[in-house]
Design a protein around this motif. Structure first.
Motif, short mmCIF file in Angstrom:
data_model
loop_
_atom_site.label_atom_id
_atom_site.label_comp_id
_atom_site.label_asym_id
_atom_site.label_seq_id
_atom_site.Cartn_x
_atom_site.Cartn_y
_atom_site.Cartn_z
N VAL A 94 16.44 34.17 39.19
CA VAL A 94 15.14 34.79 38.96
C VAL A 94 14.14 33.69 38.60
O VAL A 94 14.48 32.75 37.87
CB VAL A 94 15.23 35.84 37.82
CG1 VAL A 94 13.87 36.38 37.44
CG2 VAL A 94 16.18 36.95 38.20
N GLY A 95 12.92 33.82 39.10
CA GLY A 95 11.89 32.84 38.79
C GLY A 95 11.46 32.91 37.33
O GLY A 95 11.75 33.87 36.62
N GLY A 96 10.78 31.89 36.89
CA GLY A 96 10.29 31.86 35.52
C GLY A 96 9.16 32.86 35.32
O GLY A 96 8.37 33.11 36.22
N PHE A 97 9.09 33.43 34.14
CA PHE A 97 8.00 34.35 33.81
C PHE A 97 7.82 34.37 32.30
O PHE A 97 8.69 33.98 31.54
CB PHE A 97 8.28 35.76 34.34
CG PHE A 97 9.44 36.45 33.67
CD1 PHE A 97 9.25 37.24 32.53
CD2 PHE A 97 10.72 36.32 34.17
CE1 PHE A 97 10.32 37.87 31.92
CE2 PHE A 97 11.79 36.95 33.57
CZ PHE A 97 11.60 37.72 32.44
N SER A 98 6.66 34.86 31.91
CA SER A 98 6.35 35.06 30.50
C SER A 98 5.65 36.40 30.40
O SER A 98 4.66 36.63 31.10
CB SER A 98 5.45 33.94 30.00
OG SER A 98 5.08 34.19 28.66
N ALA A 99 6.19 37.29 29.59
CA ALA A 99 5.60 38.62 29.42
C ALA A 99 5.81 39.07 27.98
O ALA A 99 6.55 38.43 27.21
CB ALA A 99 6.26 39.60 30.38
N HIS A 100 5.17 40.15 27.61
CA HIS A 100 5.35 40.75 26.30
C HIS A 100 5.72 42.22 26.49
O HIS A 100 5.14 42.90 27.34
CB HIS A 100 4.08 40.64 25.46
CG HIS A 100 3.83 39.24 24.99
ND1 HIS A 100 3.22 38.29 25.75
CD2 HIS A 100 4.14 38.65 23.81
CE1 HIS A 100 3.15 37.16 25.08
NE2 HIS A 100 3.70 37.35 23.89
N ASP A 155 1.45 42.23 41.14
CA ASP A 155 1.15 40.81 41.33
C ASP A 155 1.32 40.02 40.03
O ASP A 155 0.95 38.85 39.95
CB ASP A 155 -0.26 40.61 41.89
CG ASP A 155 -1.34 41.13 40.96
OD1 ASP A 155 -1.02 41.74 39.92
OD2 ASP A 155 -2.53 40.93 41.28
N GLY A 156 1.92 40.64 39.00
CA GLY A 156 2.15 39.97 37.72
C GLY A 156 3.34 39.02 37.78
O GLY A 156 4.14 39.04 38.72
N GLU A 157 3.47 38.21 36.73
CA GLU A 157 4.53 37.19 36.68
C GLU A 157 5.93 37.80 36.79
O GLU A 157 6.79 37.26 37.47
CB GLU A 157 4.45 36.41 35.37
CG GLU A 157 3.40 35.35 35.32
CD GLU A 157 3.48 34.54 34.04
OE1 GLU A 157 4.58 34.05 33.70
OE2 GLU A 157 2.43 34.41 33.38
N LEU A 158 6.17 38.91 36.10
CA LEU A 158 7.51 39.52 36.09
C LEU A 158 7.90 40.00 37.48
O LEU A 158 9.00 39.70 37.97
CB LEU A 158 7.56 40.67 35.08
CG LEU A 158 8.91 41.33 34.89
CD1 LEU A 158 9.95 40.33 34.39
CD2 LEU A 158 8.80 42.50 33.92
N PHE A 206 10.93 38.31 40.23
CA PHE A 206 12.01 39.03 40.89
C PHE A 206 11.72 39.26 42.37
O PHE A 206 12.52 39.87 43.07
CB PHE A 206 12.24 40.38 40.21
CG PHE A 206 13.01 40.29 38.92
CD1 PHE A 206 14.38 40.44 38.91
CD2 PHE A 206 12.36 40.04 37.73
CE1 PHE A 206 15.10 40.35 37.73
CE2 PHE A 206 13.06 39.95 36.53
CZ PHE A 206 14.43 40.11 36.53
N ASP A 207 10.57 38.80 42.84
CA ASP A 207 10.14 38.98 44.23
C ASP A 207 10.22 40.45 44.63
O ASP A 207 10.81 40.81 45.65
CB ASP A 207 10.97 38.10 45.17
CG ASP A 207 10.36 38.01 46.56
OD1 ASP A 207 9.16 38.29 46.71
OD2 ASP A 207 11.10 37.68 47.52
#
Length: 184
Positions: A56-62, A142-145, A149-150
């Motif tokens: 899984v690609g890198g992401f930052s979320a809350h 279109d968010g990071e999360l 996960f594409d």
């Protein structure tokens, strides 16, 4: 007798033409399947463009509680469910995802509620249903999360493997098998 010979010959020629056309269709279908993106192979409802084994690609979320989440937050065996308000299949699977999260226990399910800015559907019902039993993140397609996960479509379920890699994916992961009643 000549009439019968002509009819049999005609049917034979039509059968050969039919066989040639059928082989052409099969060949074309194989070419389309082999050239299709990973999300279209295997499970027709698979919504992650990542294949089993890919990281899984890198992401930052809350999450909805304000806690930070990154790829390192994804533990082996964790189910990541991508659902969207206004998506009929997502709404149908919501009770099953809630039941899966309840059965899995705290911290074992990450529910990503994906907003669709086109339909204006509110995430409130999804967040209210999932928050007591799962970690919930509200995001956009279109968010990071979703990019990590594409995500290609919803609903989508992803089972995490070791080191942030995909162990399994597809809509079937979001369904809870209904136990058979004794004597039924």
């Amino acid at each position: 007798m000549a009439y019968l010979t002509a009819v049999v010959t005609l049917f034979g020629l039509l059968s050969i033409a039919n066989l040639i056309l059928t082989l052409g269709v099969v060949r074309r279908l194989r070419a389309q399947r082999d050239g299709s993106p990973p999300a279209a192979k295997g499970d027709p409802f698979q919504g992650s463009g990542l294949s089993v084994g890919q990281r899984v690609g890198g992401f930052s979320a809350h999450d909805t509680e304000g806690r930070p989440l990154t790829r390192d937050s994804l533990r082996e065996g964790m189910l990541v469910a991508f659902l969207s308000p206004g998506c009929l299949p997502c709404e149908e699977l919501l009770p099953s995802v809630v039941e899966s999260a309840r059965a899995a226990g705290p911290g074992r399910v990450l529910a990503a509620v994906v907003l669709n800015e086109d339909d204006g559907a509110r995430p409130d019902a999804f967040v209210a249903a999932l928050s007591p039993v799962a970690t919930v993140v509200v995001t956009r397609l279109d968010g990071e999360l979703a990019r990590a996960f594409d995500i290609q479509g919803m609903p989508t379920g992803v089972r995490m493997g070791r080191e942030g890699r995909i162990a399994d994916s597809g809509r079937a992961l979001l369904r809870v098998p209904h136990p058979t009643r004794a004597g039924a």
